[in-house]
Design a protein around this motif. Structure first.
Motif, short mmCIF file in Angstrom:
data_model
loop_
_atom_site.label_atom_id
_atom_site.label_comp_id
_atom_site.label_asym_id
_atom_site.label_seq_id
_atom_site.Cartn_x
_atom_site.Cartn_y
_atom_site.Cartn_z
N THR A 10 0.82 -1.21 0.00
CA THR A 10 0.00 0.00 0.00
C THR A 10 0.86 1.26 0.00
O THR A 10 0.50 2.25 -0.63
CB THR A 10 -0.99 0.03 1.18
OG1 THR A 10 -0.27 -0.16 2.40
CG2 THR A 10 -2.05 -1.04 1.02
N LEU A 28 1.93 1.73 -3.52
CA LEU A 28 0.78 2.14 -4.31
C LEU A 28 0.43 3.61 -4.08
O LEU A 28 0.16 4.36 -5.03
CB LEU A 28 -0.42 1.25 -4.01
CG LEU A 28 -1.67 1.47 -4.83
CD1 LEU A 28 -1.38 1.20 -6.31
CD2 LEU A 28 -2.77 0.55 -4.35
N VAL A 29 0.46 4.05 -2.83
CA VAL A 29 0.16 5.45 -2.52
C VAL A 29 1.21 6.36 -3.15
O VAL A 29 0.88 7.37 -3.78
CB VAL A 29 0.09 5.67 -0.99
CG1 VAL A 29 0.08 7.15 -0.66
CG2 VAL A 29 -1.13 5.00 -0.40
N PRO A 81 -5.92 3.82 -0.78
CA PRO A 81 -4.78 3.06 -0.25
C PRO A 81 -4.17 3.71 0.98
O PRO A 81 -3.67 3.03 1.87
CB PRO A 81 -3.76 3.04 -1.40
CG PRO A 81 -4.54 3.34 -2.61
CD PRO A 81 -5.70 4.17 -2.19
N VAL A 140 -6.01 2.64 3.91
CA VAL A 140 -5.65 1.26 4.25
C VAL A 140 -4.25 1.22 4.85
O VAL A 140 -3.98 0.45 5.77
CB VAL A 140 -5.73 0.36 2.99
CG1 VAL A 140 -5.17 -1.00 3.25
CG2 VAL A 140 -7.17 0.28 2.50
N LEU A 141 -3.36 2.08 4.36
CA LEU A 141 -1.98 2.09 4.81
C LEU A 141 -1.87 2.48 6.28
O LEU A 141 -1.12 1.86 7.04
CB LEU A 141 -1.15 3.06 3.96
CG LEU A 141 0.30 3.27 4.38
CD1 LEU A 141 1.07 1.97 4.31
CD2 LEU A 141 0.95 4.34 3.52
#
Length: 115
Positions: free
Chosen positions: A57, A60-61, A97, A100-101
């Motif tokens: 994540t 991805l971020v 994300p 979520v991170l």
């Protein structure tokens, strides 16, 4: 990593002496350093499920932020409304994300210190 959120808070309020553009540059720099820090902390390898999840994540971020950073300006200058509309919605790929991170990092820190 919490300082990265300062840009989001400053962007939505008028309070503060630091200009939004400076916060944006700090946001990008700290976001990149944070992602690189996560990768270094993970020793460039996949570990447990939670640490791998946090690593994925974070990458991805950072990747979605970089894409937006370098596509938003050219999209605005192009005048193409469809391209601009797509690029301006980058936060739909950037914010989830991040949401979520943050819990994944907190769980990772708790597990690392509890056991």
């Amino acid at each position: 990593m919490l300082a990265v959120l300062g840009f989001s808070l400053r962007k939505r309020t008028r309070a503060g002496r630091v200009p939004v553009t400076l916060w944006y540059n700090v946001h990008i720099l700290l976001g990149l350093f944070g992602a690189v820090g996560v990768v270094i902390h993970a020793r460039f390898a996949w570990g447990s499920i939670n640490s791998s999840f946090a690593l994925a994540t974070a990458v991805l971020v950072a990747a979605s932020g970089l894409v937006a950073r370098y596509l938003l300006g050219p999209a605005r200058r192009s005048g193409n409304r469809l391209v601009l509309a797509l690029v301006e919605r980058w936060h739909y790929l950037h914010v989830p994300p991040l949401m979520v991170l943050a819990p994944a990092v907190l769980v990772h820190v708790y597990i690392a210190h509890a056991y």
